[in-house]
Write an enzyme that holds these catalytic residues in place. Structure first.
Site, PDB file in Angstrom:
ATOM      1  N   LYS A  73      72.212   4.532 138.472  1.00 48.50           N
ATOM      2  CA  LYS A  73      73.053   3.328 138.423  1.00 48.50           C
ATOM      3  C   LYS A  73      73.593   3.092 137.013  1.00 48.50           C
ATOM      4  CE  LYS A  73      71.131  -0.924 139.191  1.00 48.50           C
ATOM      5  NZ  LYS A  73      71.362  -1.842 138.068  1.00 48.50           N
TER       6      LYS A  73
ATOM      7  N   ASP B  81      62.469  -1.601 134.844  1.00 46.22           N
ATOM      8  CA  ASP B  81      62.884  -1.839 136.232  1.00 46.22           C
ATOM      9  C   ASP B  81      61.864  -1.317 137.247  1.00 46.22           C
ATOM     10  OD1 ASP B  81      65.159  -2.958 135.175  1.00 46.22           O
ATOM     11  OD2 ASP B  81      66.325  -1.117 135.333  1.00 46.22           O
TER      12      ASP B  81
HETATM   13  O1  SPQ Z   1      72.479  -4.386 136.062  1.00 47.00           O
HETATM   14  P1  SPQ Z   1      71.240  -5.225 136.223  1.00 47.00           P
HETATM   15  O2  SPQ Z   1      71.448  -6.225 137.311  1.00 47.00           O
HETATM   16  O3  SPQ Z   1      70.803  -5.865 134.937  1.00 47.00           O
HETATM   17  O4  SPQ Z   1      70.089  -4.209 136.698  1.00 47.00           O
HETATM   18  C1  SPQ Z   1      68.744  -3.941 136.301  1.00 47.00           C
HETATM   19  C2  SPQ Z   1      68.055  -3.353 137.606  1.00 47.00           C
HETATM   20  O5  SPQ Z   1      66.918  -3.648 137.937  1.00 47.00           O
HETATM   21  O6  SPQ Z   1      68.741  -2.520 138.220  1.00 47.00           O
HETATM   22  C3  SPQ Z   1      67.969  -5.132 135.761  1.00 47.00           C
HETATM   23  F1  SPQ Z   1      67.848  -6.117 136.519  1.00 47.00           F
HETATM   24  O7  SPQ Z   1      68.675  -2.869 135.348  1.00 47.00           O
HETATM   25  C4  SPQ Z   1      69.077  -2.970 133.970  1.00 47.00           C
HETATM   26  C5  SPQ Z   1      67.875  -2.776 133.074  1.00 47.00           C
HETATM   27  O8  SPQ Z   1      66.875  -3.715 133.330  1.00 47.00           O
HETATM   28  C6  SPQ Z   1      70.101  -1.888 133.714  1.00 47.00           C
HETATM   29  C7  SPQ Z   1      70.300  -1.570 132.275  1.00 47.00           C
HETATM   30  C8  SPQ Z   1      71.464  -0.755 131.862  1.00 47.00           C
HETATM   31  O9  SPQ Z   1      72.059  -0.062 132.704  1.00 47.00           O
HETATM   32  O10 SPQ Z   1      71.769  -0.780 130.655  1.00 47.00           O
HETATM   33  C9  SPQ Z   1      69.400  -1.974 131.313  1.00 47.00           C
HETATM   34  C10 SPQ Z   1      68.253  -2.838 131.598  1.00 47.00           C
HETATM   35  O11 SPQ Z   1      68.564  -4.181 131.260  1.00 47.00           O
HETATM   36  P2  SPQ Z   1      68.389  -4.743 129.747  1.00 47.00           P
HETATM   37  O12 SPQ Z   1      68.688  -6.208 129.856  1.00 47.00           O
HETATM   38  O13 SPQ Z   1      66.976  -4.472 129.401  1.00 47.00           O
HETATM   39  O14 SPQ Z   1      69.332  -4.030 128.892  1.00 47.00           O
END
Ligand code: SPQ
Length: 419
Positions: free
Chosen positions: A12, A306
């Site tokens: 993703k 995650d």
């Molecule tokens: O995109 P979203 O909704 O934030 O998705 C999540 C997930 O569980 O799929 C978090 F809720 O993943 C983020 C992850 O936690 C995806 C991501 C990225 O692609 O850069 C980074 C992480 O978030 P963060 O806030 O730690 O940078």
């Protein structure tokens, strides 16, 4: 039990970045093994609204990039749906483009903090308006004329880092972003392949602006965060043996593999190779009856953030006390994932205690069926579908469709592997 082998769906995080960077590159891009999850489709929809020609053909996506300065002012509001990655990263791009754009999302996005991105973008000279001083949607960005920044991040977040790297591409000089703890580095790896001038020294990322980015063919490796559910399912159900093919093994994402090994789980990496700058391999996972507890904290947290909901399920099947801490960020994901995991595990009869920044889980316990509140959070729904595998009775999820956010076809795969 789970038996068989399968090709893992695309990552993703990497799929989002592939669309974004292709859109601001010059020329024709092909993205293979793209994740057709709802979040990534939201990213496509936002860039189409800014005049980018994006065609979907099976698992391939063709993007005719508009160039670094070629995005068009959107005629409509940009709706990111449920996707935190979209709203954070796109803010960095919008900050560099000389037009106005408004960002909205669903109910969950409306509760996720944006000041971590809008504050540093304001320091770069960007005008931003939004609810509660631009902490929540709707957020309106008036882009253009950014100054370079030397910025110490206050949260460990790949999304904040990526937004600032993207804005720095448009700044008037060299920017330096200092990470607190190392987080996933797909942005740095992929942007370099597009011709960006980025160097990384320990926790410092140096970005020099460039005139243009150049189109690429990108192959998206499988998503280890999605593999995590099948990994845990195989580890905890008697007789299981699964091969997961094509798993992205970027070191900033493989915390779950370290944890499984520490817990005495039977997992092996096969056939490691480098694809488009990202490490990829196959995983062989077998039922592991002698799991032991572990402590998960500090620098490993961003490497498995995650995966914590499903790791918590795993911990209920391990002998001893598992402690998960330093994971406060879980409270501001699609749901408050600490509370969602603790409350639902309690309903299933687990011995679990909520902490301010994590949880304590005592195992091993026999879980029982329960009505699970997913809070429409895909990772909570999948984690508890895995808890269902070994439990006495049935787990009933109040929402299953949220799983399409990151793992379309999940239940079919689970059914195909189940014997
Ligand atoms: O995109 P979203 O909704 O934030 O998705 C999540 C997930 O569980 O799929 C978090 F809720 O993943 C983020 C992850 O936690 C995806 C991501 C990225 O692609 O850069 C980074 C992480 O978030 P963060 O806030 O730690 O940078």
């Amino acid at each position: 039990m789970l038996k068989g082998s399968f090709e893992l769906i695309g990552d993703k995080s990497i799929s989002h970045r592939a669309i974004m960077f292709s859109s601001i590159s010059k020329g024709h891009n092909k993205i293979s093994n793209f994740l057709m999850g709802q979040d990534c489709l939201s990213t496509i929809s936002c860039f189409r609204k800014m005049g980018v020609d994006i065609e979907i053909n099976g698992a391939d996506v063709f993007v005719k990039g508009n160039g670094l300065y070629g995005l068009k002012p959107p005629l409509d509001i940009l709706d990111v749906g449920n996707s935190g990655t979209t709203i954070r990263l796109i803010s960095g791009i919008l900050a560099g483009n000389k037009f106005e754009a408004t960002l909205i999302g669903d109910e969950s996005i409306g509760k996720r903090p944006m000041k971590r991105v809008t504050d540093p973008l304001r320091l770069m000279g960007c005008k931003i308006e939004g609810k509660e001083d631009a902490n929540f949607t709707p957020i309106k960005i008036y882009g253009g004329n950014l100054n370079a920044i030397d910025y110490k991040m206050t949260v460990a977040s790949a999304q904040v880092k990526s937004a600032l790297i993207l804005a720095s591409l448009y700044a008037d000089g060299k920017s330096i972003i200092h990470e607190k703890v190392r987080s996933r580095n797909h942005t740095e790896i992929m942007l370099k392949s597009f011709g960006a001038d980025i160097t990384v020294e320990d926790l410092a990322i140096n970005i020099n602006p460039v005139q243009e980015l150049f189109s690429q063919n990108i192959y998206v490796p499988g998503d280890i965060s999605s593999a995590a559910f099948i990994i845990v399912g195989a580890l905890i159900t008697k007789g299981s043996e699964v091969i997961i093919k094509n798993v992205g093994l970027n070191e900033t994402r493989t915390g779950i593999l370290d944890v499984v090994k520490n817990m005495n789980g039977n997992i092996e990496i096969l056939n490691q190779r480098l694809v488009g700058g990202e490490l990829v391999g196959d995983l062989l996972v077998k039922y592991s009856p002698d799991l032991n507890a572990t402590t998960i904290d500090k620098a490993i947290i961003p490497r498995l953030i995650d995966e914590i909901p499903v790791i918590a399920v795993l911990a209920t099947q391990a002998e001893g006390t598992t402690i998960i801490k330093d994971a406060k960020e879980l409270k501001v994901k699609e749901s408050n994932r600490i509370k969602a995991v603790v409350d639902n595990l309690k309903l299933m009869g687990a011995d679990v205690e909520e902490l301010e920044d994590g949880m304590v889980i005592k195992g091993k316990v026999s879980l029982k069926g329960a009505n699970i509140k997913t809070f429409k959070d895909h990772r909570i729904a999948m984690a508890f579908s895995i808890a269902d595998l070994g439990c006495d009775g049935d787990v009933i999820l109040d929402n299953k469709s949220c799983i399409d956010i990151s793992f379309p076809g999940y239940f079919k795969l689970l059914k195909d592997l189940s014997i």
